[in-house]
Write an enzyme that holds these catalytic residues in place. Structure first.
Site, PDB file in Angstrom:
ATOM      1  N   ARG A 561      43.863  43.052  27.874  1.00  0.00           N
ATOM      2  CA  ARG A 561      44.232  41.632  27.875  1.00  0.00           C
ATOM      3  C   ARG A 561      44.017  41.040  26.485  1.00  0.00           C
ATOM      4  NH1 ARG A 561      40.971  41.844  33.393  1.00  0.00           N
ATOM      5  NH2 ARG A 561      39.744  43.096  31.941  1.00  0.00           N
ATOM      6  N   GLU A 747      53.980  40.448  39.385  1.00  0.00           N
ATOM      7  CA  GLU A 747      52.977  39.581  40.005  1.00  0.00           C
ATOM      8  C   GLU A 747      53.597  38.385  40.709  1.00  0.00           C
ATOM      9  OE1 GLU A 747      50.475  38.158  36.731  1.00  0.00           O
ATOM     10  OE2 GLU A 747      52.079  38.752  35.372  1.00  0.00           O
ATOM     11  N   SER A 766      53.632  47.549  36.343  1.00  0.00           N
ATOM     12  CA  SER A 766      52.214  47.521  36.674  1.00  0.00           C
ATOM     13  C   SER A 766      51.988  46.303  37.556  1.00  0.00           C
ATOM     14  CB  SER A 766      51.358  47.432  35.407  1.00  0.00           C
ATOM     15  OG  SER A 766      49.985  47.432  35.747  1.00  0.00           O
ATOM     16  N   GLY A 768      50.249  43.390  39.177  1.00  0.00           N
ATOM     17  CA  GLY A 768      49.093  42.509  39.024  1.00  0.00           C
ATOM     18  C   GLY A 768      48.764  41.926  40.379  1.00  0.00           C
ATOM     19  N   THR A 769      48.015  42.681  41.169  1.00  0.00           N
ATOM     20  CA  THR A 769      47.843  42.320  42.580  1.00  0.00           C
ATOM     21  C   THR A 769      46.970  41.087  42.778  1.00  0.00           C
ATOM     22  OG1 THR A 769      46.111  44.009  42.680  1.00  0.00           O
ATOM     23  CG2 THR A 769      48.308  44.613  43.489  1.00  0.00           C
ATOM     24  N   ASN A 770      46.166  40.711  41.785  1.00  0.00           N
ATOM     25  CA  ASN A 770      45.402  39.466  41.933  1.00  0.00           C
ATOM     26  C   ASN A 770      46.354  38.275  42.038  1.00  0.00           C
ATOM     27  OD1 ASN A 770      43.115  41.051  41.615  1.00  0.00           O
ATOM     28  ND2 ASN A 770      42.851  40.534  39.464  1.00  0.00           N
ATOM     29  N   ASP A 771      47.251  38.140  41.048  1.00  0.00           N
ATOM     30  CA  ASP A 771      48.200  37.023  41.077  1.00  0.00           C
ATOM     31  C   ASP A 771      49.256  37.212  42.151  1.00  0.00           C
ATOM     32  OD1 ASP A 771      46.905  35.671  39.139  1.00  0.00           O
ATOM     33  OD2 ASP A 771      48.437  35.867  37.593  1.00  0.00           O
ATOM     34  N   CYS A 834      47.070  47.172  38.176  1.00  0.00           N
ATOM     35  CA  CYS A 834      45.986  46.848  37.250  1.00  0.00           C
ATOM     36  C   CYS A 834      45.124  45.693  37.731  1.00  0.00           C
ATOM     37  CB  CYS A 834      46.534  46.550  35.863  1.00  0.00           C
ATOM     38  SG  CYS A 834      47.688  45.170  35.786  1.00  0.00           S
TER      39      CYS A 834
END
Length: 883
Positions: A561, A747, A766, A768-771, A834
């Protein structure tokens, strides 16, 4: 045609170790020991199916009641005694036993079947009046607590008062006459607190006890334990009803718990504890501090020899370290339980490796034996050996690791303050299952009583937190919220350090050191790497993070990041200059100053990850995050005496920019690729810095493998535009044969649905499973976790936190769709994830099944991901073989 009746009850002789789902761990273990011809008191097991039927209706089904009566009659026949017989009564224990071990979480009743009419004849028959009345008072206390819901402390207070009155320190010093008076006190306590007289009918006692043990499946501590370890709520518990044997019949009787290997270290040898003239609950409850098992050879040599032989036999039979409960009644050994013992990660790794090396189990089995989340324990800190310490006392080293924190005296305070992020140490006389919710949130636990197999020790090892138990020098005054050691007093909020590996209690906050990985850790993880097919990378933003990640087995960096680099000292001012600039020239000048700093960052990371891929994410957050808050600026402006000074004018200029950048919903505003399109110079600078860094480290003999990731893409045209800009920068710097992959972070739900179109422009996705979880579920993580997610989990609206373990039915379906559509359009598309889900074992199983190439997580979760990926691959291989 005769229809076979459904079986709800089984004799020990009718089951085996393979019946754990039906008979629970305790029932299956008793059945297996019975089949091996070991000395097991007779009994029967009421199944988990009976428990589920009871939970569904609130009543014991008639078929269950009938079969209990049938098997009780068989038990009476085999023992030659009858339940309720006033002359020679059958006494039984009623114990819980779930398929998955939950030590101390559910309830037990011992000595059931005693009543006023029978206790005198029981005394005459045994020739020991004190033993008979001690057994009866224990039964009233346990039954009153477990079944009638009378507070345990009420009984303990009466017992302590009697001991003070008689001037004795231990309950074994009370006489039969003393205990008769205590029994009367206990019965009056039951009547006062529960509103009913203590039941004298043994069959009613049995019925109520069975119901109470089934009910204990849903008690708060059991529910909390299941949540902590991710266990389903619908499994239910079995109940074992077993003829009593007595360890409290004088100095030729004893009770104890023994492990076939040390559950803290995994070392072979004797490990366990026992108490003379006691019952089993005395050991595990921590009421008395027991003696090391090695001393049993001195006082009960014959039973000790039999115990050693049985330990060896059971470990060979189960091919695993065993946790064994036993009782010696007048020098005769009886086995009450065997199960695979709870162990620390350090012990688990050593046991798995040694058993594989010895050929007892395969390497595949060794890998499957380790719970992935337990590996976090291997990374626990310890006290700096060179530190000058004020050691206050030493207790028993019950659970390894070291922790510092403020002293708290109640589980509720530990839960409140620990849950809020404060470091606290829970200090108790002893812990009970009701303290689990506080232990979960504390950094460590310290108790005055109890041994290394007490409740505090077992639970702490399972949680992976340090614990020191049996600290005899510790005198606790819970009412005054203080404890004293050798005349020194410490109160709530005083800081202490405990080291569960040595048993030391230290004044203040001792310096802690991060541990190194053991050979057992390295070997088992190396075997895991042989079996897994899913790659494991790390999220790392600095060369130090990269070095740590590589040391822990990462095969690359899946997320670097760049915004974190902007926050370092000396850089934030340059970033702010760039944002606040009011001309292209000023913006370019600020970017030019940032470029060499960015290049230096990337060079360090590429060097550390020599030969391994590094995925660099271009700037993602909105620009206002790098600026002062508008409220702060207004306060500074209001505090100035001269509103027309240069400082005031500069603050007003900053305030105008900040207010122009502020958004109602910044998460969905000007950030990610949108920022790169609106301010293209920023992404151009970053792309050039990445390419120049790659060129520089290549010149020094390294082999950088660079990937550039564009965040928050929702439209193909966004990625196409930015890809063109990146490629132009790269081509200006690098030779044509040096390739840099360009991909995107998925995401947004729209990106998943149009993944086939985005894949035309991408070398990799990739996730971005959080967002992606936030945008799919309509949840703001920070707000939801503080406001209502805990309520949703407690009430059963959700079975798990979707930010910790991926929402397979919702977010997971979008991930699957994007993978399928992306690879249809671009068969060479690389797929990874990620978000922190990349370090969650359950999520890793889903990513493996979905066909991702790799997961990426924080460095310290890399070993967890490596092991979980291997176990998933082995489970899949096993399923194919079975099919």
């Amino acid at each position: 045609m005769t229809v076979a009746k459904e079986m709800f009850v089984y004799e020990f002789s009718e089951g085996s170790s393979a019946s754990k789902e039906l008979l629970g761990g305790k029932g299956a273990g008793l059945a297996e020991m019975s089949s091996l011809g070991l000395p097991v008191p007779p009994g029967f097991t009421i199944t988990t199916e009976a428990c589920r039927a009871y939970m569904g209706s609130g009543e014991l089904p008639d078929a269950v009641v009938e079969q209990i009566e049938e098997y009780l009659a068989k038990l009476e026949a085999s023992s030659g005694k009858k339940l309720g017989d006033p002359g020679d009564p059958l006494l039984v224990s009623v114990r819980s036993g779930a398929a998955v071990s939950m030590p101390g979480m559910m309830d037990t009743v011992l000595n059931l079947g005693l009543r006023e009419e029978a206790v005198e004849s029981f005394a005459r028959r045994t020739g020991d009046a004190r033993f008979a009345y001690d057994s009866y008072r224990r039964f009233i206390q346990m039954f009153g607590d477990v079944v009638l819901r009378v507070e345990h402390e009420k009984f303990e207070a009466a017992l302590e008062a009697l001991k003070r009155e008689r001037g004795v320190a231990d309950d074994t010093q009370l006489t039969a006459e003393d205990l008769k008076g205590l029994i009367s006190t206990y019965k009056q306590t039951v009547a006062d607190e529960s509103g009913v007289a203590f039941p004298e009918d043994p069959r009613e006692q049995l019925r109520l006890a069975i119901r109470a043990v089934f009910d204990s499946w849903n008690n708060p501590r059991a529910a909390s334990y299941r949540r902590e370890f991710g266990l389903p709520d619908d499994l239910g518990t079995a109940v074992t009803v077993q003829a009593m044997v007595f360890g409290n019949m004088g100095d030729t009787s004893a009770t104890g718990v023994v492990f076939t290997r040390d559950p803290s270290t995994g070392e072979q040898g004797l490990f366990g504890e026992f108490l003379l003239n006691a019952q089993g609950e005395d050991v595990v409850a921590g009421i008395r501090t027991p003696r090391p098992i090695s001393e049993m050879q001195e006082v009960l040599p014959r039973a000790f020899g039999e115990l050693l032989e049985t330990m060896h036999r059971l470990e060979n039979e189960y091919r695993d370290m065993q946790d064994i409960e036993f009782t010696v009644e007048r020098d005769k050994l009886y086995m009450l339980q065997t199960r695979s013992g709870k162990r620390t990660a350090v012990a688990g790794l050593k046991i798995a490796r040694e058993m594989a090396d010895e050929g007892i189990i395969s390497r595949e089995e060794a890998v499957m034996r380790i719970e992935p989340r337990q590996l976090n324990q291997v990374l626990h800190p310890y006290i700096d050996p060179g530190a000058e310490l004020e050691v206050l006392a030493e207790g028993l080293p019950a659970s390894p690791g070291a922790a510092t924190g403020k002293v708290v005296f109640t589980a509720s305070e530990a839960e409140e303050r620990g849950g809020a992020g404060e470091s606290v140490i829970l200090v108790r006389k002893e812990t009970t299952p009701d303290d689990v919710h506080g232990m979960v949130c504390a950094k460590g636990t310290l108790t005055a009583l109890g041994g290394m197999t007490s409740h505090a020790a077992v639970v702490a090892r399972g949680l992976g937190i340090p614990a020191v138990t049996g600290c005899k020098a510790l005198e606790i005054d819970a009412a005054a919220q203080e404890f004293s050691i050798d005349g020194r007093t410490f109160g709530a909020d005083d800081s202490i350090t405990i080291e569960g590996s040595t048993g030391r209690v230290v004044e203040g906050e001792a310096p802690l050191v991060d541990p190194e990985m053991s050979e057992d850790f390295e070997q088992v993880l190396a075997w895991a790497d042989e079996f897994r097919t899913l790659g494991v990378r790390a999220n790392a933003d600095t060369p130090q993070d990269a070095e740590r990640a590589r040391h822990l087995g990462a095969e690359g960096i899946g997320l670097c990041r760049t915004e974190h680099m902007f926050m370092e000292d000396g850089r934030l001012e340059i970033v702010r200059e760039m944002i606040l600039s009011d001309s292209e020239a000023a913006t370019s000048a600020a970017l030019a100053r940032l470029a060499p700093l960015q290049r230096g960052d990337f060079e360090g990371i590429f060097k550390e990850m020599d030969g391994l891929p590094v995925t660099v994410r271009l700037l993602d957050p909105p620009l206002h995050e790098f600026l002062p808050d508008s409220i702060e600026l207004r306060e500074r402006l209001a505090g100035l005496e001269d509103g027309d000074s240069e400082e005031a004018l500069e603050i007003r200029r900053q305030l105008r920019v900040v207010e122009s950048l502020e958004e109602a919903n910044p998460m969905l505003g000007l950030r990610g690729c949108r920022l790169g399109i609106v301010r293209p110079g920023l992404y151009r600078m970053q792309a050039r810095a990445i390419a120049e860094a790659a060129k520089a480290v290549r010149a020094r003999g390294c082999a950088p493998v660079v990937e550039i990731m564009v965040p928050l893409v929702g439209f193909r045209t966004e990625l196409a535009e930015i890809r063109g800009e990146i490629e132009a920068m790269v081509q200006e710097v690098l030779e044509p044969e040096v390739q840099i992959r360009i991909g995107t972070m998925i995401e947004l739900p729209r990106a998943c649905t149009v993944a086939d179109k985005i894949a035309w422009e991408a070398d990799f996705f990739s996730f971005g499973t959080n967002d992606l979880t936030q945008t799919t579920c309509g949840l703001s993580r920070d707000d939801a976790e503080g406001a209502f997610l805990a309520h949703y989990l407690e009430q059963g609206f959700l079975t798990k936190n979707p930010f910790e373990s991926i929402d397979v039915d919702g977010v997971g379906q979008l991930v699957s769709m994007a993978c399928e559509r992306g690879r249809e359009a671009n068969p060479h598309l690389k797929l990874g994830i990620c978000g922190e889900h990349g370090g969650d074992p359950e999520s890793i199983r889903f990513f493996h099944e979905t066909g991702l190439d790799y997961v990426s997580c924080s460095p310290y979760r890399v070993p967890v991901a490596r092991l979980a990926a291997a176990q998933t691959a082995l489970e899949e291989r096993g399923s194919r073989i079975e099919a």
